[in-house]
Motif scaffolding. Structure first.
Motif, PDB file in Angstrom:
ATOM      1  N   GLU A 112       0.079   8.146  -7.507  1.00  0.00           N
ATOM      2  CA  GLU A 112      -0.666   9.264  -8.075  1.00  0.00           C
ATOM      3  C   GLU A 112      -0.267   9.492  -9.531  1.00  0.00           C
ATOM      4  N   GLU A 129       0.820  -1.207   0.000  1.00  0.00           N
ATOM      5  CA  GLU A 129       0.000   0.000   0.000  1.00  0.00           C
ATOM      6  C   GLU A 129       0.859   1.264   0.000  1.00  0.00           C
ATOM      7  N   ASN A 146       0.154   4.549  -2.349  1.00  0.00           N
ATOM      8  CA  ASN A 146      -0.165   5.855  -1.774  1.00  0.00           C
ATOM      9  C   ASN A 146       0.925   6.900  -2.000  1.00  0.00           C
TER      10      ASN A 146
END
Length: 210
Positions: free
Chosen positions: A99, A90, A94
């Motif tokens: 992104e 994760e 993140n």
């Protein structure tokens, strides 16, 4: 001398689009802060910190490129999510690379190289490229940022085949930039899609001053 009301409004608002973009909503947006700056740094940081997972993703993309060398943006997002789930990572998802994956517009793949066309922000295009080593591994490789000409040459090579130096030197290129030197340019995201209103404001302001 009296002017129509709409022209007076344009004069009072003249120059707003040329002012530096300072949007409170963007300054406080975590996604904006993650995508600000060159994505090549974010991808290389992720490759260094999560080498097995990122290398696994890139190897999968190379395999997909054998079937279809030009892939749409969702392919990178889908494969990235699969790797994150399989590796239970994760932190990678993140981070800035997570992104940045969402800003990918296109993938160009031809072993041993992968090219990515990214648009992290409005009007901000970045082109990345990475190549596998002779052993087919990405763990010792790194992303590099290339200009649009190099990216398009790589993309054209997928369709037309590789070109030698003579072909590249004989390619006709037209530089139209001198014709747009004095044309107004959009600088604010809110102006995108409102080009007619933007030009009307610019032309009206010139009419008043003349």
């Amino acid at each position: 001398m009296e002017f129509p009301g709409d022209i007076l409004w344009h004069v009072s608002n003249m120059g707003k689009d040329s002012a530096p973009m300072e949007s409170p909503s963007l300054q406080g947006d975590s996604k904006f802060s993650l995508l600000a700056g060159p994505l090549v740094n974010a991808f290389n940081d992720a490759l260094a910190a999560h080498s097995p997972a990122v290398a696994k993703l890139l190897i999968r993309l190379l395999k997909l490129g054998k079937e279809q060398p030009i892939q749409l943006s969702h392919v990178l997002a889908d494969e990235f999510q699969k790797v994150v789930t399989e590796e239970k990572n994760e932190e990678l998802k993140n981070g800035r690379m997570g992104e940045g994956v969402g800003s990918c517009q296109e993938l160009c793949i031809e072993a041993p190289s992968i090219g990515l066309a990214m648009r992290p922000l409005v009007g901000d295009w970045q082109y990345l490229k990475i190549s596998a080593s002779d052993k087919g591994s990405f763990e010792d490789s790194h992303f590099v940022q290339v200009d649009v000409s190099e990216y398009l040459a790589f993309k054209e090579g997928l369709v037309e085949g590789p070109r030698d130096v003579v072909d590249i030197m004989s390619t006709l290129e037209l530089d139209l930039s001198p014709f747009s030197t004095h044309l107004p340019r959009l600088t604010r995201p809110k102006s995108i899609g409102n080009g007619v209103a933007f030009l009307k404001r610019q032309l009206s302001s010139k009419l008043v001053w003349q």
